[in-house]
Motif scaffolding. Sequence first.
Motif, PDB file in Angstrom:
ATOM      1  N   LEU A  31       0.923  -1.298  -0.114  1.00  0.00           N
ATOM      2  CA  LEU A  31      -0.017  -0.013  -0.034  1.00  0.00           C
ATOM      3  C   LEU A  31       0.834   1.157  -0.349  1.00  0.00           C
ATOM      4  O   LEU A  31       1.459   1.775   0.837  1.00  0.00           O
ATOM      5  N   SER A  32       1.101   1.705  -0.936  1.00  0.00           N
ATOM      6  CA  SER A  32       1.977   2.829  -2.038  1.00  0.00           C
ATOM      7  C   SER A  32       1.579   4.472  -1.596  1.00  0.00           C
ATOM      8  O   SER A  32      -0.111   4.471  -1.866  1.00  0.00           O
ATOM      9  N   VAL A  33       1.473   5.065  -0.181  1.00  0.00           N
ATOM     10  CA  VAL A  33       0.490   6.493  -0.511  1.00  0.00           C
ATOM     11  C   VAL A  33       2.122   7.093  -1.162  1.00  0.00           C
ATOM     12  O   VAL A  33       3.291   7.499  -0.627  1.00  0.00           O
ATOM     13  N   PHE A  34       0.875   8.866  -1.793  1.00  0.00           N
ATOM     14  CA  PHE A  34       1.883   9.556  -1.422  1.00  0.00           C
ATOM     15  C   PHE A  34       0.559  11.081  -1.670  1.00  0.00           C
ATOM     16  O   PHE A  34       0.148  10.794  -1.949  1.00  0.00           O
ATOM     17  N   ARG A  35       1.750  12.204  -1.194  1.00  0.00           N
ATOM     18  CA  ARG A  35       1.181  12.660  -0.514  1.00  0.00           C
ATOM     19  C   ARG A  35       1.820  14.004  -1.987  1.00  0.00           C
ATOM     20  O   ARG A  35       2.676  14.326  -1.195  1.00  0.00           O
ATOM     21  N   SER A  36       0.966  15.114  -1.970  1.00  0.00           N
ATOM     22  CA  SER A  36       1.938  16.637  -2.464  1.00  0.00           C
ATOM     23  C   SER A  36       0.833  17.403  -1.211  1.00  0.00           C
ATOM     24  O   SER A  36      -0.186  17.613  -0.828  1.00  0.00           O
ATOM     25  N   SER A  37       1.123  18.812  -2.059  1.00  0.00           N
ATOM     26  CA  SER A  37       0.582  19.936  -1.030  1.00  0.00           C
ATOM     27  C   SER A  37      -1.286  19.860  -1.739  1.00  0.00           C
ATOM     28  O   SER A  37      -1.803  20.410  -0.738  1.00  0.00           O
ATOM     29  N   ARG A  38      -1.950  19.676  -2.525  1.00  0.00           N
ATOM     30  CA  ARG A  38      -2.865  19.429  -3.078  1.00  0.00           C
ATOM     31  C   ARG A  38      -3.682  18.098  -2.610  1.00  0.00           C
ATOM     32  O   ARG A  38      -4.856  18.527  -2.313  1.00  0.00           O
ATOM     33  N   HIS A  39      -3.061  17.147  -2.693  1.00  0.00           N
ATOM     34  CA  HIS A  39      -3.363  15.762  -3.305  1.00  0.00           C
ATOM     35  C   HIS A  39      -2.906  14.938  -2.655  1.00  0.00           C
ATOM     36  O   HIS A  39      -2.379  14.773  -1.780  1.00  0.00           O
ATOM     37  N   ILE A  40      -3.375  14.006  -2.780  1.00  0.00           N
ATOM     38  CA  ILE A  40      -3.690  12.248  -1.810  1.00  0.00           C
ATOM     39  C   ILE A  40      -3.656  11.257  -3.162  1.00  0.00           C
ATOM     40  O   ILE A  40      -4.866  11.052  -3.031  1.00  0.00           O
ATOM     41  N   TYR A  41      -2.703  10.446  -2.796  1.00  0.00           N
ATOM     42  CA  TYR A  41      -2.615   9.472  -4.222  1.00  0.00           C
ATOM     43  C   TYR A  41      -2.519   7.979  -2.846  1.00  0.00           C
ATOM     44  O   TYR A  41      -1.246   8.259  -2.026  1.00  0.00           O
TER      45      TYR A  41
END
Length: 122
Positions: A31-41
């Motif tokens: 379960l890989s998480v990526f977060r940016s300042s505006r979104h989360i994937y």
Amino acid sequence: MNIAEKRRQSRIKRQTRVRKKVRGTAERPRLSVFRSSRHIYVQLIDDVARKTLVSASTMSKEIAGELNSTGNVEAARAVGKAIAEKAIAQNINKVVFDRNGFLYHGRVKALADAAREAGLSF
């Protein structure tokens, strides 16, 4: 090197350190998480077959439509719940959590807790 670039390089170092140990399989995907300042994937990845099994993000229409803002803890909870529902629909109950070099705090923690509450175990 400016501060933002140094912070990014530090995250990539943490990511590679964790990725050496964490591997996803078909029975227990990553379960890989990526977060940016505006979104989360978030994605469920089978590293053996090199396939993404399930994905969810605040960019998807069904999640973004019910949110006021996509870059907060509430949005992360919605994404965590959505990924758990999609995974359980494909008979995936156990996963390996990969925070992708991000600190286990705030939005990343909220996503993980919501996925656990919705039925995933990790």
